[in-house]
Structure formats: structure tokens, C-alpha cells
Write an enzyme that holds these catalytic residues in place. Structure first.
Site, short mmCIF file in Angstrom:
data_model
loop_
_atom_site.label_atom_id
_atom_site.label_comp_id
_atom_site.label_asym_id
_atom_site.label_seq_id
_atom_site.Cartn_x
_atom_site.Cartn_y
_atom_site.Cartn_z
N ASP A 296 0.85 -1.18 0.00
CA ASP A 296 0.00 0.00 0.00
C ASP A 296 0.89 1.24 0.00
O ASP A 296 2.07 1.18 0.37
CB ASP A 296 -0.91 0.00 1.25
CG ASP A 296 -1.99 1.07 1.21
OD1 ASP A 296 -2.28 1.60 0.12
OD2 ASP A 296 -2.55 1.37 2.29
N HIS A 297 0.31 2.34 -0.43
CA HIS A 297 0.97 3.64 -0.32
C HIS A 297 0.55 4.33 0.96
O HIS A 297 -0.64 4.35 1.30
CB HIS A 297 0.58 4.54 -1.50
CG HIS A 297 1.14 4.12 -2.81
ND1 HIS A 297 0.50 4.35 -4.01
CD2 HIS A 297 2.29 3.47 -3.12
CE1 HIS A 297 1.23 3.86 -5.00
NE2 HIS A 297 2.32 3.32 -4.49
N TYR A 470 -4.89 4.56 0.51
CA TYR A 470 -5.97 3.68 0.03
C TYR A 470 -5.62 3.05 -1.32
O TYR A 470 -6.44 3.02 -2.22
CB TYR A 470 -7.30 4.44 -0.04
CG TYR A 470 -7.64 5.15 1.25
CD1 TYR A 470 -7.66 4.47 2.46
CD2 TYR A 470 -7.92 6.51 1.27
CE1 TYR A 470 -7.96 5.11 3.65
CE2 TYR A 470 -8.22 7.16 2.46
CZ TYR A 470 -8.24 6.47 3.64
OH TYR A 470 -8.53 7.10 4.83
N HIS A 471 -4.39 2.51 -1.40
CA HIS A 471 -3.94 1.86 -2.63
C HIS A 471 -3.43 0.45 -2.36
O HIS A 471 -2.33 0.09 -2.79
CB HIS A 471 -2.81 2.68 -3.28
CG HIS A 471 -3.18 4.07 -3.63
ND1 HIS A 471 -2.24 5.07 -3.82
CD2 HIS A 471 -4.40 4.65 -3.85
CE1 HIS A 471 -2.86 6.20 -4.12
NE2 HIS A 471 -4.17 5.97 -4.15
N PRO A 472 -4.20 -0.41 -1.68
CA PRO A 472 -3.72 -1.78 -1.45
C PRO A 472 -3.66 -2.57 -2.75
O PRO A 472 -4.43 -2.32 -3.69
CB PRO A 472 -4.77 -2.36 -0.49
CG PRO A 472 -6.01 -1.58 -0.78
CD PRO A 472 -5.54 -0.20 -1.11
#
Length: 563
Positions: A296-297, A470-472
Site C-alpha cells: 500500500d501507499h 488507500y492503494h492496497p
């Protein structure tokens, strides 16, 4: 248990990838498709109005409100991990930012065993998806289903001041970070059309729903994929409290996202025998990589007071919000028609990094993700994060009940390189905002605060303040056919099984340098053509590369590198 009906394809999840697949596979009138979604309608004003993005993201009605296990390297904080639970999936609750990623990110996929997922093979599908507001060239296209533009065209002067500050600091400007040159500062792009969020539900699903060969079923919970002799033959699901089955003639395609897809595989007995046994689930197919490789980021807000009364903080009161909403309802214009992230930057964290690994979203307000003001008065903020993390986590099924959320652990900041990159985020950001272009706007630093200076102080601030972007991704990793830890092959078929694919951001081997909606849509576009056996030819173009990247953090002389 009754069999309801048989379809050629069953797609599980009507999100960023599932809506694309539903559209493209039903272009053949002889192909029947069932699209399954746990959530419901996306017609809410809070989804369709771009400025209201914080509302659906924090709503139990429109998003799975997952939380992680205590994160051991973030002071044991339980991190929020919302995922779309509505038609359009996360494209209906996200920030609408359109970033493809750097060309080298996809070359990296190829190097990790995802054959033919390099930039040359991905670029035609970015272009196929896109309707770019400013014309077509070797990198961009018009006529696709996904509208992309710059929202309100940076009317607030703070947007351009931030770009100019980056250039003052010795970085480059870029006319199009999704084209030849990602590195630098410029206008940010968003998926908005005529003032409305252009989710995959609006762009892809709504047109496809006019076709008689597409059936969309909402409000259902998929229990498991049905297997017979190592072949997927359908799915079992709940409609309310009633269990039923749907069968397939060809394939089941999981597009439930980086949390949902590995969870459904594990519920189906597909995964690591240790994970499945601990959850009381019988092993149907050993696949040790399912749920692993979670990435994630992370980002934090760099906040300043603004010396001039021009920020959006004056628009956060109830009367101002009402006026913005009324204008949007009547005309689909004004501040309601943008996500407010209208300028950005992509830079490298240090010398020796070949392509950008840090990303800025600039916001002409100082506020929290829930839409509330961070402090009284005017302000602005940078969302800054490290986009090429080396830390890895996992998703694990809790038990055999499909209604029980899985356990999630990202292990954020486990790797020392990720910690050092966030130190660079703080120091480089301060230097950029200190430039002359920001002099007439820059007030007191609110967060992190001028007293946060040493490595130890920065590390403590980051551990306590950093949030998910919110980039899983990565939990059903794509890899070479002989890679036992890869969940799917380069055609996204689950290794060792027939009739089962995974198509969503869970197949990403590594994170690209940017937001994930654009590459997820690209992956689904290309996967649809792989399924239909009509893949577009690759495209060889030149991309920017700095000749001095090994010696310098900031650009030297540019060169053109073929990709």
C-alpha cells in the site's frame, strides 16, 4: 442447494475492474455474463458529486470499513482500509485522481515474471480506455469510455504557485505526467465528466446494462467458488439468507479487489494450507501466495497557514457547502465539480533512484480526510508519500463464515528504506515550500511543525501521523507460470486450476508510482482482450529518463529512452 442459472462468465465484484470486464465481454452478443456485487446503487449525490468524496469513503453503506491488525511499526495503530461496496466499487468512493504510473513500473512487472506486462504492452490499453480532454498523441487518446481532464483548470492561484515552487527548487515542470515525462510538477488529472464523477459504473457498466446478455445482481455475498476436479464450475452465494448457486460454461473471474479476491479464494479452499487450516477450511488447492505480498501507499499531510484569504477553508461552513451543492445540482459546475487535487508533483527521493518514487497531491486547503477543517483560518497542504515501498503484509481468512472480515496486516514501514524515504518526504517538502513562488502565501508550518527536524523526530511524527493513501494491491500476485508463489499467471489464470481468473489490483506484482484506479482499469481492459484472444499490438515510444540519476536527486540533462 438450487442452481439458479448458468452463464458463460461470472464476474465477482462490480468495481474498477469488474465493470470494465462486464462491458468488454458482453460486446459479443453471444456471450452471457453475470456480474455480482455485494453493494447496491451508486446513484447517491454524495458519490456523483466529486467534491463529496470523503462521504462515501467513510460510509458503511458504500464501503467495506476494514481495519488492520495493530501495525507493529506504526505504534500498533489499527489503520483504516475502506474498499468500495457499491456499483463502481472503489472507483465510486475514491479521490478520482488519474495517474497511470511511470513507464518503468510496468517494465518492473515484466521483470517480476509478469510476461508482456511491460509498458510497451500496457500503453495501448491505457489509450484504449481513455477519453483525454486535450487531444490524442503517442501517449494519450480520445474516444475511450473513461473521461480524463483537469477539473476546474487550476483557477485557485495556489495551484500554480506550488508548481512554480517545485521548479524554483530545481525540479522540472511537466506538461503531462501521464505522457512522455512523469517526473516534475504540473496539472493533475481526474476522472470527471461534465462535473460528475466518472467511475467505471458510469463509464463502462451503465452502457453495458442496456445489453440483454448482461445480468447484474446486487446485494449478494459470494461464499465460495465451486470446484470440480481442479476446475471452477460456478459460485455459491447468499441472497439475503438464502443460499444459491450459479454455474459457468467458461470461467469465473474474481474482481473483488486486493482484500476481497484473496478472501474469496481462501474461503473456497484455495491458498496456503497453514492459513486455511488455522481458519478451519479444507484445502482444495494449495497456493501459498494467496493473500501474501500485500502492499500500500502511505502519505501524510504537510500543512501550512496561508497568508492570503484565498484557500478553500472559507468554503467549509454549512452555508458555503449548501451553495456549492446547489450550484452543482443545477449546473454541475463550480467547486462541487472537482476533487480539488488540481496540481501535483513526482520526484525522486535520493540519488540512485532511477524514476520518481515520491508523489505530491496539492490541496488549496488545510483539512482532514473527513472533510473537516484542520484549524481556524486559511491554509494549504501537500499530501506527500513514498510510492515504491519494500514492506509487505498479508490478508488471511478468519474462519469459514463469508460474513466475517479477513485479518489484514500491511507491516507498514517494516523496511528501513521506507523509513528513510519518509525522512526525505519531510525535508524535500520543506525546501519546496520555502521557495520564492510561495513567499506571499506561506504562513506558519502547522504539521509536522518546525521543531520536527532530526531523524528521530521525523520518524516519530511519521509513525503517529501517516495514513493510508488507500492503494492496497498485490495479494494475488501475477508471475511466471513456474513461480510457485505467484497466484496467477500472466493471463491471470489461477495457477493449477482451470476456469478461474483474478482480474483487479491484487494481481499487481509491485506498486506503480501513482494512484491505482488507472492501472486497474488498464489491467481489466487488457485482461478482457486476453480472454477474447484479440490482444492489441505493443507500442514502442520514448519516455523521459535522467542521465544523471545515479549521482543526483534532481534532474540533470534529459534523455529519451525507448520503452
Amino acid at each position: 442447494m438450487p442452481v439458479n442459472k448458468t452463464y458463460d462468465y461470472i464476474i465477482v465484484g462490480a468495481g474498477s475492474a469488474g465493470c470494465v470486464l462486464a462491458n468488454r465481454l458482453t460486446e459479443d452478443a453471444d456471450t452471457s455474463v453475470l456480474l455480482l456485487e455485494t453493494g447496491g446503487s451508486d446513484r447517491s449525490i454524495f458519490i456523483q458529486m466529486p467534491t463529496a468524496l470523503s462521504i462515501p469513503m467513510n460510509s458503511k453503506k458504500y464501503a467495506w470499513q476494514f481495519h488492520t491488525q495493530p501495525e507493529p511499526f506504526l505504534n500498533n495503530r489499527e489503520m483504516h482500509c475502506p474498499r468500495g461496496k457499491v456499483l463502481g466499487g472503489s472507483s465510486s468512493i475514491n479521490g478520482m485522481v488519474y495517474v497511470r504510473g511511470h513507464a518503468r513500473d510496468f517494465d518492473e512487472w515484466h521483470q517480476h515474471g509478469a510476461q508482456d506486462w511491460d509498458y510497451r504492452h500496457c500503453l495501448p490499453y491505457f489509450k484504449k480506455a481513455e477519453d483525454w480532454a486535450f487531444g490524442a498523441d503517442d501517449y494519450r487518446a480520445k474516444g475511450g469510455l473513461l473521461a480524463v481532464n483537469n477539473g476546474n483548470k487550476m483557477q485557485n492561484p495556489l495551484y500554480k504557485a506550488f508548481i512554480d515552487a517545485g521548479i524554483d527548487a530545481g525540479y522540472m515542470g511537466t506538461d503531462d505526467y501521464n505522457g512522455f515525462q512523469q517526473e516534475g510538477f504540473g496539472a493533475m488529472h481526474m476522472t470527471v465528466k461534465n462535473g460528475v464523477r466518472w467511475s467505471t459504473a458510469n463509464a463502462y457498466l451503465r452502457p453495458a446494462m442496456q445489453r440483454p446478455n448482461l445480468t447484474v445482481l446486487t446485494g449478494v455475498q459470494v461464499n465460495r467458488v465451486l470446484l470440480e476436479d481442479k476446475k471452477a464450475v460456478g459460485v455459491e452465494l447468499y441472497e439475503g439468507k438464502t443460499q444459491t448457486r450459479f454455474l459457468v460454461n467458461k470461467e469465473v473471474i474474481l474482481s473483488a479487489g486486493p482484500i476481497g479476491s484473496p478472501h474469496i479464494l481462501q474461503l473456497s479452499g484455495i491458498g496456503s494450507s497453514d492459513t486455511l487450516s488455522a481458519a478451519g477450511i479444507k484445502v482444495q488447492h494449495e497456493s501459498p501466495g494467496v493473500g501474501e505480498n500485500l502492499q500500500d501507499h502511505l502519505e501524510f499531510y504537510f500543512q501550512y497557514q496561508c497568508k492570503q484569504p484565498i484557500s478553500l477553508n472559507s468554503k467549509l461552513g454549512p452555508l458555503s457547502k449548501l451553495a456549492i451543492g446547489v450550484r452543482w445540482i443545477l449546473f454541475k459546475s463550480g467547486l462541487g465539480a472537482t476533487n480539488h487535487f488540481e496540481s501535483c508533483g513526482f520526484i525522486r527521493s535520493k540519488a540512485g533512484v532511477e524514476w520518481p518514487d515520491l508523489q505530491y497531491h496539492f490541496l488549496p486547503a488545510a483539512m482532514r480526510y473527513d472533510g473537516k477543517s484542520a484549524f481556524d483560518g486559511h491554509g494549504f497542504q501537500l499530501h506527500i508519500g513514498h510510492n515504491k515501498p519494500k514492506s509487505r503484509g498479508w490478508v488471511k481468512v478468519s474462519n469459514a463464515d463469508p460474513f466475517t472480515p479477513p485479518k489484514i496486516q500491511f507491516n507498514y514501514l517494516q523496511h528501513q528504506d521506507d523509513i528513510e524515504a519518509f525522512r526525505a518526504c519531510v525535508r524535500l517538502s520543506r525546501e519546496i515550500i520555502a521557495q520564492p513562488a510561495m513567499d506571499k502565501y506561506r504562513g506558519e508550518e502547522i504539521q509536522p511543525g518546525q521543531d520536527v527536524v532530526t531523524d528521530e523526530q521525523i520518524d516519530a511524527f511519521v509513525r503517529s501521523s501517516v495514513e493510508s493513501a488507500y492503494h492496497p494491491s498485490g495479494t494475488c500476485r501475477m508471475g511466471a507460470i513456474d513461480d510457485v508463489n505467484a497466484v496467477v499467471d500472466p493471463h491471470m489464470r489461477v495457477r493449477g486450476l482451470q476456469g478461474l481468473r483474478v482480474v483487479d489490483s491484487s494481481v499487481f506484482p509491485t506498486l506503480p508510482n501513482g494512484n491505482l484506479n488507472a492501472p486497474t482499469i488498464m489491467v481489466a481492459e487488457r485482461a478482457a482482450d486476453i480472454i477474447k484472444q484479440q490482444v492489441l499490438p505493443s507500442a514502442s515510444v520514448e519516455v523521459y529518463s535522467d542521465t544523471n540519476w545515479q549521482q543526483a536527486q534532481r534532474p540533470g540533462k534529459a534523455k529519451r529512452a525507448s520503452s
